[in-house]
Scaffold this active site. Sequence first.
Site, short mmCIF file in Angstrom:
data_model
loop_
_atom_site.label_atom_id
_atom_site.label_comp_id
_atom_site.label_asym_id
_atom_site.label_seq_id
_atom_site.Cartn_x
_atom_site.Cartn_y
_atom_site.Cartn_z
N HIS A 155 0.83 -1.21 0.00
CA HIS A 155 0.00 0.00 0.00
C HIS A 155 0.87 1.26 0.00
O HIS A 155 0.43 2.31 0.44
CB HIS A 155 -0.94 0.06 1.21
CG HIS A 155 -1.78 -1.15 1.41
ND1 HIS A 155 -3.12 -1.18 1.11
CD2 HIS A 155 -1.49 -2.40 1.87
CE1 HIS A 155 -3.61 -2.38 1.40
NE2 HIS A 155 -2.63 -3.14 1.86
N SER A 276 15.38 20.56 -17.46
CA SER A 276 14.16 21.29 -17.75
C SER A 276 14.49 22.54 -18.56
O SER A 276 15.54 23.15 -18.37
CB SER A 276 13.51 21.69 -16.43
OG SER A 276 12.68 22.81 -16.59
N LYS A 282 16.53 21.17 -12.24
CA LYS A 282 15.89 19.86 -12.42
C LYS A 282 16.81 18.80 -13.03
O LYS A 282 17.60 19.08 -13.90
CB LYS A 282 14.65 19.99 -13.33
CG LYS A 282 13.51 20.75 -12.74
CD LYS A 282 12.90 20.11 -11.52
CE LYS A 282 12.28 18.77 -11.79
NZ LYS A 282 11.11 18.83 -12.64
N GLU A 289 10.33 7.17 -16.73
CA GLU A 289 8.96 7.68 -16.93
C GLU A 289 8.44 7.22 -18.29
O GLU A 289 7.29 6.81 -18.42
CB GLU A 289 8.94 9.21 -16.90
CG GLU A 289 9.25 9.80 -15.55
CD GLU A 289 9.39 11.31 -15.64
OE1 GLU A 289 8.37 12.00 -15.62
OE2 GLU A 289 10.54 11.80 -15.78
N GLN A 321 -5.09 -6.57 -43.16
CA GLN A 321 -3.89 -5.82 -43.51
C GLN A 321 -3.44 -4.95 -42.35
O GLN A 321 -2.27 -4.61 -42.22
CB GLN A 321 -4.20 -4.95 -44.74
CG GLN A 321 -3.08 -4.00 -45.12
CD GLN A 321 -3.41 -3.28 -46.42
OE1 GLN A 321 -3.69 -3.92 -47.42
NE2 GLN A 321 -3.38 -1.97 -46.40
#
Lengths: 460, 460, 460, 460
Positions: A155, A276, A282, A289, A321
């Site tokens: 969880h 970025s 960044k 991802e 096709q």
Amino acid sequence: VKLWGGRFEESVTDAVEKFTESISFDKALYKHDIMGSRAHASMLAHQGLISASDRDKILKGLDEIEAKIEVGNFVWRTDREDVHMNIEAELIDMIGEPAKKLHTARSRNDQVLTDFRLWCRDAIDQIVASIKHLQVAMLSLAKKNEGLIIPGYTHLQRAQPVLLPHLLLAYVEQLERDAGRLMDCRARLNFSPLGACALAGTGLPIDRFMTSDALGFTAPLRNSIDAVSDRDFVLEFLSANSITAIHLSRLGEEWVLWASEEFGFLTPSDSVSTGSSIMPQKKNPDPMELVRGKSARVVGDLVALLVLCKGLPHAYNRDLQEDKEPVFDSVRTIIGMLEVSAEFAQNVTFNRERIEKALPAGYLDATTLADYLVKKGIPFRTSHDLVGKSVALCVSKKCQLQDLSLDDLRSISPAFDEDVYEYLGVENAVKKFGSYGSTGSECVANQLDYWLAKLGIYKN
Amino acid sequence: VKLWGGRFEESVTDAVEKFTESISFDKALYKHDIMGSRAHASMLAHQGLISASDRDKILKGLDEIEAKIEVGNFVWRTDREDVHMNIEAELIDMIGEPAKKLHTARSRNDQVLTDFRLWCRDAIDQIVASIKHLQVAMLSLAKKNEGLIIPGYTHLQRAQPVLLPHLLLAYVEQLERDAGRLMDCRARLNFSPLGACALAGTGLPIDRFMTSDALGFTAPLRNSIDAVSDRDFVLEFLSANSITAIHLSRLGEEWVLWASEEFGFLTPSDSVSTGSSIMPQKKNPDPMELVRGKSARVVGDLVALLVLCKGLPHAYNRDLQEDKEPVFDSVRTIIGMLEVSAEFAQNVTFNRERIEKALPAGYLDATTLADYLVKKGIPFRTSHDLVGKSVALCVSKKCQLQDLSLDDLRSISPAFDEDVYEYLGVENAVKKFGSYGSTGSECVANQLDYWLAKLGIYKN
Amino acid sequence: VKLWGGRFEESVTDAVEKFTESISFDKALYKHDIMGSRAHASMLAHQGLISASDRDKILKGLDEIEAKIEVGNFVWRTDREDVHMNIEAELIDMIGEPAKKLHTARSRNDQVLTDFRLWCRDAIDQIVASIKHLQVAMLSLAKKNEGLIIPGYTHLQRAQPVLLPHLLLAYVEQLERDAGRLMDCRARLNFSPLGACALAGTGLPIDRFMTSDALGFTAPLRNSIDAVSDRDFVLEFLSANSITAIHLSRLGEEWVLWASEEFGFLTPSDSVSTGSSIMPQKKNPDPMELVRGKSARVVGDLVALLVLCKGLPHAYNRDLQEDKEPVFDSVRTIIGMLEVSAEFAQNVTFNRERIEKALPAGYLDATTLADYLVKKGIPFRTSHDLVGKSVALCVSKKCQLQDLSLDDLRSISPAFDEDVYEYLGVENAVKKFGSYGSTGSECVANQLDYWLAKLGIYKN
Amino acid sequence: VKLWGGRFEESVTDAVEKFTESISFDKALYKHDIMGSRAHASMLAHQGLISASDRDKILKGLDEIEAKIEVGNFVWRTDREDVHMNIEAELIDMIGEPAKKLHTARSRNDQVLTDFRLWCRDAIDQIVASIKHLQVAMLSLAKKNEGLIIPGYTHLQRAQPVLLPHLLLAYVEQLERDAGRLMDCRARLNFSPLGACALAGTGLPIDRFMTSDALGFTAPLRNSIDAVSDRDFVLEFLSANSITAIHLSRLGEEWVLWASEEFGFLTPSDSVSTGSSIMPQKKNPDPMELVRGKSARVVGDLVALLVLCKGLPHAYNRDLQEDKEPVFDSVRTIIGMLEVSAEFAQNVTFNRERIEKALPAGYLDATTLADYLVKKGIPFRTSHDLVGKSVALCVSKKCQLQDLSLDDLRSISPAFDEDVYEYLGVENAVKKFGSYGSTGSECVANQLDYWLAKLGIYKN
């Protein structure tokens, strides 16, 4: 004019020609188409349906066409519709009459399926190699990080401590089943449709076993209508790819999580990260991802193929096709996902120190403590309840289980004894695991050994 | 080096570069990217963030780049990742410093969504035009075949006679709703993300209303995080396309059936048919088979996009780069399907004679007969039962309802009278229909008039 | 025997009866089926097709049946196939002859679509109410946490600081579009198929406008074949639900992340958490995991419906009986997801202190710093590069941007000045935002006001 | 209170309890859950973790619970969440303390997967039996119709004549691969997760091999994290079902076509047909329409499961509770589809006379004629062209190929000779086929023999 144009008086409109052409994508089958034509021509000659000399001219012509394609000198023509007609028509242009005999006892219906099955067989071999490549990368990463304890989650809540190699090996297991699925698919699809012709077979004295052998198929397909009608081999193939893709999407998710500031488990090298356009600080784990994201198109490809086949009557329908592009896309995508995952695995560093610092949080040793009580003879349900109360005490005291005094613990149950402290703390907890397949050090070492041997890697 | 490379020490590996690039497909956005940059540069100048002279250099540079792209002289570079970086970097190469100011108060996150929404807006307009094109083709076909009665089917069993135009107009209705769905989607997506920047907006004094107006958007999106995170506009777009595709798959199925020897309702001209590489007699309605088949990829594209977006946290995640190809493919496919269906509709002939000859079979007038009994005061359930018995009698006599003698009929119910024969036979049956929307001649004529007026076609 | 059994000599086998029955699920339509029958009976009487006395008996009988169903006394019979036949046959059992007239000028084909459109209309109203409910819950949560700064993410990497209400309002925006999509769908589906009968309409003098009005439809559908053939209204409905479900899956993902030990942004109350059967310390955010997970079945329902409709010829085919369960499941699921999300939102606490402590990490102020340099006249691309270098310096010094000395900064660019420190640090960064829709405090307050007014909530 | 409630102060809200419960559907696992608990209890006793007396009480209690469930006397409680907790709590209610020891060294995570794998194993066995059942039905139908020639289609255009048994056997081939896929899946899933506990294994001295053996598993799963995380076994299972469903959708389509007035190949008996509520003459092949339609939900179930698993991190996430209903639905549906198809096959009659009458149309012998010319030494492409011209001549003369005079034929090519008439006409055409797997009588007889032997049916 088209090669099938005998009874036609008008040629198709431009819009229809553009809408119905397949040469823009099915030229990817050229190698297998030529391979099939070689086998077919040799068989026709062997059966006396064409002369040895015609066969030789055909084989030579096919060689030249293949060479031309490979150096990029072949002109693919949309008015020739597809890869089969392009190659056959070119062959006629080159060698004349003998080429007109090549399509004897053959239809595009069985021809395209021969090509496609050969293509899929090769694609499967490539994917299985990429799977092994990723398994090896995960195994190396596991070796490199032996003994590193991380929180195990359920969880996404901290659950129990696990060894990082234990988790990495879970992926190796899944990839092994992925490869198994592909190999089963390969075995099931490796039968020859060649000679099924349009759908009914032929009255000419061909030898389907000969072409089947020449092309490395197990045997000819037993039923010619089945041979040209069904696409279950690609449905199975794309199903297998979809399951692999889903596995990799989970790896992507996990590693993106781990690369976040909050988890901080791993740092990818600059060589597998991107920045970025606006935020100068960044450093993003983009490849993983995209691995997660690209799983979507693999699933989309499968669904397209399922929808395509739904409700079609026998045998060939032009709808079919549309079976190729999803397969090409699925194969290209899954290989990219596997290869980039391997590359990423080779370029991450686990932040041992930071992980260790964060480990005490989350009461990862609570279950070990419950097992302690079980060993003392307390029924598990009661132990679970007592440890639940101990955790509640920790929450109110803002401390860890190992910080509770024996008095604290005894206030909850007299069963607690001095030896309880050998069960508390993450390192102790890991030490206690011993069941087959568990996160205990020896158990994980056994798994590592199993895979090192199985994948043919020697320990250093 | 990448434009975001400030803090990076290594460049990405080839495999990662190849896996993560998008220039191979997102260059399709170039026109809208340049459009967005023009609006952005003008706004920056208006707000004093760049000088008028810088703006002019930027605008001139963008013009040149656009011209270069259009004549095919622009070199797209994979190491520059995407359409945005390719254009910006080229602009820097061309005009130097001023170009470095263009990305002020902008991120690729809001830039790509601006491009993409503009692109989708144009695509919707194109699809709606193609829908109208097909509606007009169906309407012409309906006009050309006024009065032609065909069997109407339920469960592919003959049910009741209907006028062919009635059935063709059913497709016009469906296409109209398809267009409506797209227009609703267009209205909902036509909001500007530009100025949302990475996700949080900016502290620089930009004017988002100005760029929104310049680009023909209704207004800027109200929330910058929403602006860069969501992809619901393409999910809605591809849902609308999928529904249209399903409609067309049904048209494809129906026309393929009708072109079969067994139904024999229509004959496509040679210009929209193709032949077989092995069977010389074949003439296949391939375009409509492919229309049916290509519905599958439109659905696959939608599913890919749904899977892609599932479970992604805010705001931009690199997964979302995968949003474009399914949309491009869906749009290209649906336009092809619509245009080829229209072309097919313009090239089919209905075989009036053959249809008429086959019409008597199937007891298409049975329901009319039941209505006859209802008019005589018999409860419908009883009428239904009595007509069922009449049909059973016909089956045993191998005749049609109109062939039963009055005695035969009266042996089933005394309610039958001489006037019953005005209700029997397909032509009588059609004449009796009169409810709004029914297949009665006048009702269908009214529908035809409605659509001729609505689609702006004048009656001849 | 079946009500349609006139010409049948054998009854269907048990296996077929069980496989083809729909009563086990379509009894959910009973209310709308009775509503439709009432309108139909009244119209039949008004048109003189049945007597006033028959109508009254029918209406009374329907009332009794409805009451019986509602108290659970109605016996649903599988041998009566579906809800329509169950109710009609029961009515015949109850009131005899008059009941046999109810099905005059009606087929199950138009009847079931009348029921289904009415049902969907109600379902949409319910979902829209649940959407509003969740919007209100998000808005309350936003109000409760005004001014709380959290890290904003792209690529799950810390990007820029944002106000929590800003992010929560992004969901409110998305939900508003979700509701808009449903309302568009509602408007498009709210047309009456009643009177289209089997597919061709009827020759009996019915008034479709009368029943349409009585049932609250906008108008009768214009084309009877279209009326009984198409299922685009449910395809559109389930598409809208799927998009909402995808939105909620993203909320689920985000909140599950935030509830993790590592993020630690929020704590759900015990009343919306569950524990573990083995790990006594666990407290899991299950409802939001299930919200994320249940998005899958909503997508699955849509795909089932798309596959179902693909390639079906006109008009009714028995396949279409399968249209109901996916719709029922989609509606039940999406309402559950919306309601539980609202309940969860009402039961989470944001951990202000912990969030604040973690905020400095991640260089969230880097873009603000780049904007600072832009304001000093440095082109953005250069600023981006300079800030990138500043971040690299911080990484090597293990400090934050605001910890760099002016000398440090000037060693990177002489443009840095004492006032730079007004731009550094998360709180300063947030203060600087001012563009429309941005995370600036005033901008977010404006958004909050907008929604409080729009959703009819007064500020305290 | 919940069994995991130790640290909880509040119980969950009603809405959450209702949304998160699984007892309404996972009670279907009761048999396998009890089976697993028996094996687990015996192992615990064998390992000394519980006493022999406790084990006996547990086993006796489980027997009683199973008996109670089977006679319908067990009360399933929603507040006890799921099948595991319902049975365990009931056991505690019944036998007290010993029952509290049952969950020793077990978590619901490994428990549910043990149950689910056992359930799937049984389900696969059932489906494989149903597949064989349908194969036998098809085979009987083939035997019953030996020698019946029907038109073979490509593009739904008449292509070549085929023997009906040939086409029916194509389905038998496909079904065989369907069964093969399921058996591969069965082998891959038949490993024991029991003892993996929450995710990390346990420190208690359990014996996973013992429980694995007792439950008929091949071996315990090697990696405990893999054991509780992955759902690839159900993804593979539902993929296999989807492929089978697509096969059956094609059978459904074909038989619905064949039952139409226009094709008229087959007539279903009344016992597998249904009628219309409005059209008294209708007799619809509903079961096969529903077979076609229900394929959609099987595909929808697969998609739901793929979407569900996408992007989930390790190990158990509550999302995964949603894995069961799609599997239950897929299994129930596919068995229904297989069984009803078999029942339908047993209840159709082929209309020999009508088929024969319609056979001459469509130039089914054209390819045979081309083969004739090939045998005369003409290259196939040229033959194809010449036959194309012959067909065109027939079209203009409105006759069949066999109706052309030798002069007619010689006007097209001098290669035509008197013996050409042995190749013309459908019966001649079929006689000529001889290639392996073709529609030649002997070839089809060989296939029939193969399957009669393989499926263990003796020839009469």
